[in-house]
Design a protein around this motif. Structure first.
Motif, PDB file in Angstrom:
ATOM      1  N   ASP A  12      51.144  37.598  42.902  1.00  0.00           N
ATOM      2  CA  ASP A  12      50.545  37.729  44.245  1.00  0.00           C
ATOM      3  C   ASP A  12      49.660  38.959  44.423  1.00  0.00           C
ATOM      4  OD1 ASP A  12      51.934  35.433  45.131  1.00  0.00           O
ATOM      5  OD2 ASP A  12      53.706  36.654  45.495  1.00  0.00           O
ATOM      6  N   HIS A  13      49.187  39.565  43.349  1.00  0.00           N
ATOM      7  CA  HIS A  13      48.349  40.746  43.530  1.00  0.00           C
ATOM      8  C   HIS A  13      46.865  40.390  43.484  1.00  0.00           C
ATOM      9  CE1 HIS A  13      48.601  40.547  39.091  1.00  0.00           C
ATOM     10  NE2 HIS A  13      47.383  41.049  39.137  1.00  0.00           N
ATOM     11  N   LEU A  14      46.053  41.294  43.975  1.00  0.00           N
ATOM     12  CA  LEU A  14      44.609  41.159  43.918  1.00  0.00           C
ATOM     13  C   LEU A  14      44.130  41.951  42.708  1.00  0.00           C
ATOM     14  CD1 LEU A  14      41.980  41.323  46.601  1.00  0.00           C
ATOM     15  CD2 LEU A  14      41.884  43.085  44.866  1.00  0.00           C
ATOM     16  N   TYR A  15      43.212  41.377  41.937  1.00  0.00           N
ATOM     17  CA  TYR A  15      42.621  42.060  40.788  1.00  0.00           C
ATOM     18  C   TYR A  15      41.173  42.374  41.125  1.00  0.00           C
ATOM     19  CZ  TYR A  15      40.486  42.815  36.239  1.00  0.00           C
ATOM     20  OH  TYR A  15      39.770  43.354  35.196  1.00  0.00           O
ATOM     21  N   ALA A  16      40.747  43.607  40.841  1.00  0.00           N
ATOM     22  CA  ALA A  16      39.357  43.995  41.121  1.00  0.00           C
ATOM     23  C   ALA A  16      38.735  44.658  39.899  1.00  0.00           C
ATOM     24  CB  ALA A  16      39.315  44.956  42.300  1.00  0.00           C
ATOM     25  N   ALA A  72      43.706  37.303  38.640  1.00  0.00           N
ATOM     26  CA  ALA A  72      44.912  37.797  39.316  1.00  0.00           C
ATOM     27  C   ALA A  72      46.092  36.962  38.847  1.00  0.00           C
ATOM     28  CB  ALA A  72      44.749  37.694  40.826  1.00  0.00           C
ATOM     29  N   LEU A  97      33.352  38.242  46.723  1.00  0.00           N
ATOM     30  CA  LEU A  97      34.551  37.402  46.777  1.00  0.00           C
ATOM     31  C   LEU A  97      34.172  36.006  46.319  1.00  0.00           C
ATOM     32  CD1 LEU A  97      35.761  38.519  50.309  1.00  0.00           C
ATOM     33  CD2 LEU A  97      36.580  39.339  48.112  1.00  0.00           C
ATOM     34  N   ALA A 128      44.706  46.529  39.874  1.00  0.00           N
ATOM     35  CA  ALA A 128      45.445  45.502  40.607  1.00  0.00           C
ATOM     36  C   ALA A 128      46.134  46.200  41.775  1.00  0.00           C
ATOM     37  CB  ALA A 128      46.469  44.828  39.708  1.00  0.00           C
ATOM     38  N   ARG A 144      36.203  40.764  43.175  1.00  0.00           N
ATOM     39  CA  ARG A 144      37.634  40.620  43.483  1.00  0.00           C
ATOM     40  C   ARG A 144      38.104  39.224  43.117  1.00  0.00           C
ATOM     41  NH1 ARG A 144      38.670  45.058  47.084  1.00  0.00           N
ATOM     42  NH2 ARG A 144      37.012  46.487  46.515  1.00  0.00           N
ATOM     43  N   SER A 145      39.265  39.157  42.493  1.00  0.00           N
ATOM     44  CA  SER A 145      39.938  37.879  42.265  1.00  0.00           C
ATOM     45  C   SER A 145      41.162  37.864  43.166  1.00  0.00           C
ATOM     46  CB  SER A 145      40.357  37.716  40.805  1.00  0.00           C
ATOM     47  OG  SER A 145      39.235  37.446  40.011  1.00  0.00           O
ATOM     48  N   SER A 146      41.192  36.918  44.058  1.00  0.00           N
ATOM     49  CA  SER A 146      42.271  36.822  45.036  1.00  0.00           C
ATOM     50  C   SER A 146      43.595  36.479  44.368  1.00  0.00           C
ATOM     51  CB  SER A 146      41.932  35.740  46.059  1.00  0.00           C
ATOM     52  OG  SER A 146      40.706  36.036  46.668  1.00  0.00           O
ATOM     53  N   PRO A 147      44.709  36.783  45.049  1.00  0.00           N
ATOM     54  CA  PRO A 147      46.010  36.407  44.507  1.00  0.00           C
ATOM     55  C   PRO A 147      46.059  34.921  44.155  1.00  0.00           C
ATOM     56  CG  PRO A 147      46.296  37.824  46.399  1.00  0.00           C
ATOM     57  CD  PRO A 147      44.818  37.502  46.316  1.00  0.00           C
TER      58      PRO A 147
END
Length: 138
Positions: free
Chosen positions: A57-61, A119, A77, A30, A111-114
């Motif tokens: 509000d974080h990005l998870y990858a 995320a 994405l 994250a 990636r999962s956006s905020p």
């Protein structure tokens, strides 16, 4: 003849799908985000909102690297109202784009956006009760 070509193509695709896939490296992380905290000190023996924190509000990858990878990765994405999971498989159970690109030697990162699925939630939601306090009558 066209039907025979279609059958041959689908048969070779099914054979590739059944072959083992060797992953050299995989992991997740994250990054970014916001931390909202309440004043005070948290006491595990007397839990209250004091000293609590909310991370949002974080990005998870999530990433996977196949054996003998190509130089450049594929970064996936997701679209609106979806999650990075949509790249894993098709709705009817076939391999998704993540596995297809891994089989072709590409490192893959989903990636999962905020504020979406994997995320965390958006940090303004952490302030929701405070923002919605009853207003005094006029």
């Amino acid at each position: 003849m066209l039907a025979a070509a279609a059958m041959l193509t689908s048969t070779s695709a099914m054979t590739a799908q059944n072959e083992p896939l060797t992953i050299q490296e995989q992991g997740s992380f994250a990054t970014g985000g916001t931390v909202v905290s309440t004043p005070g000190t948290y006491d595990n023996n007397k839990p209250t909102s004091a000293g609590q924190s909310f991370h949002g509000d974080h990005l998870y990858a999530f990433y996977q690297v196949p054996q003998n990878p190509k130089a450049l990765p594929i970064v996936m994405l997701h679209g609106a109202f979806q999650s990075a999971r949509s790249w894993e498989t098709t709705s009817d159970g076939r391999e998704g784009f993540q596995t297809i690109f891994l089989r072709r030697g590409f490192p893959v990162s989903r990636r999962s956006s905020p504020s979406s699925r994997a995320a965390a939630s958006s940090s303004p939601r952490a302030n929701f009760p405070r923002r919605c306090r009853a207003r005094p009558a006029r």
